[in-house]
Motif scaffolding. Sequence first.
Motif, short mmCIF file in Angstrom:
data_model
loop_
_atom_site.label_atom_id
_atom_site.label_comp_id
_atom_site.label_asym_id
_atom_site.label_seq_id
_atom_site.Cartn_x
_atom_site.Cartn_y
_atom_site.Cartn_z
N GLU A 1 91.89 -7.28 44.49
CA GLU A 1 91.66 -6.46 43.30
C GLU A 1 90.28 -6.69 42.71
O GLU A 1 89.63 -5.74 42.25
N VAL A 2 89.82 -7.93 42.75
CA VAL A 2 88.47 -8.23 42.26
C VAL A 2 87.45 -7.49 43.11
O VAL A 2 86.50 -6.88 42.60
N ARG A 3 87.61 -7.54 44.41
CA ARG A 3 86.68 -6.86 45.32
C ARG A 3 86.68 -5.35 45.06
O ARG A 3 85.62 -4.71 45.05
N LEU A 4 87.86 -4.79 44.81
CA LEU A 4 87.97 -3.36 44.52
C LEU A 4 87.24 -3.02 43.21
O LEU A 4 86.49 -2.04 43.15
N GLU A 5 87.42 -3.83 42.18
CA GLU A 5 86.77 -3.59 40.89
C GLU A 5 85.25 -3.74 40.99
O GLU A 5 84.52 -2.97 40.37
#
Length: 64
Positions: free
Chosen positions: A11-15
């Motif tokens: 999710e961090v990578r996506l954000e």
Amino acid sequence: MAFAPIKFLQEVRLEVGRVTWPSRRETGLTTVMVLIMAVLTAAFFLLVDQVIGFGVHALFAGTI
């Protein structure tokens, strides 16, 4: 609710991919503006400090 480190990192990578990053020119311009404002603020407080110091010195100069 359990902590899922792998899901969190996904999710961090996506954000991070959604972030609009400033250009090199915008970063440089903003940095210069911050430095100018810091210098102006320092000069303002130096002037105010000198005026207050002069006033305090004038107020107590006759009593010492």
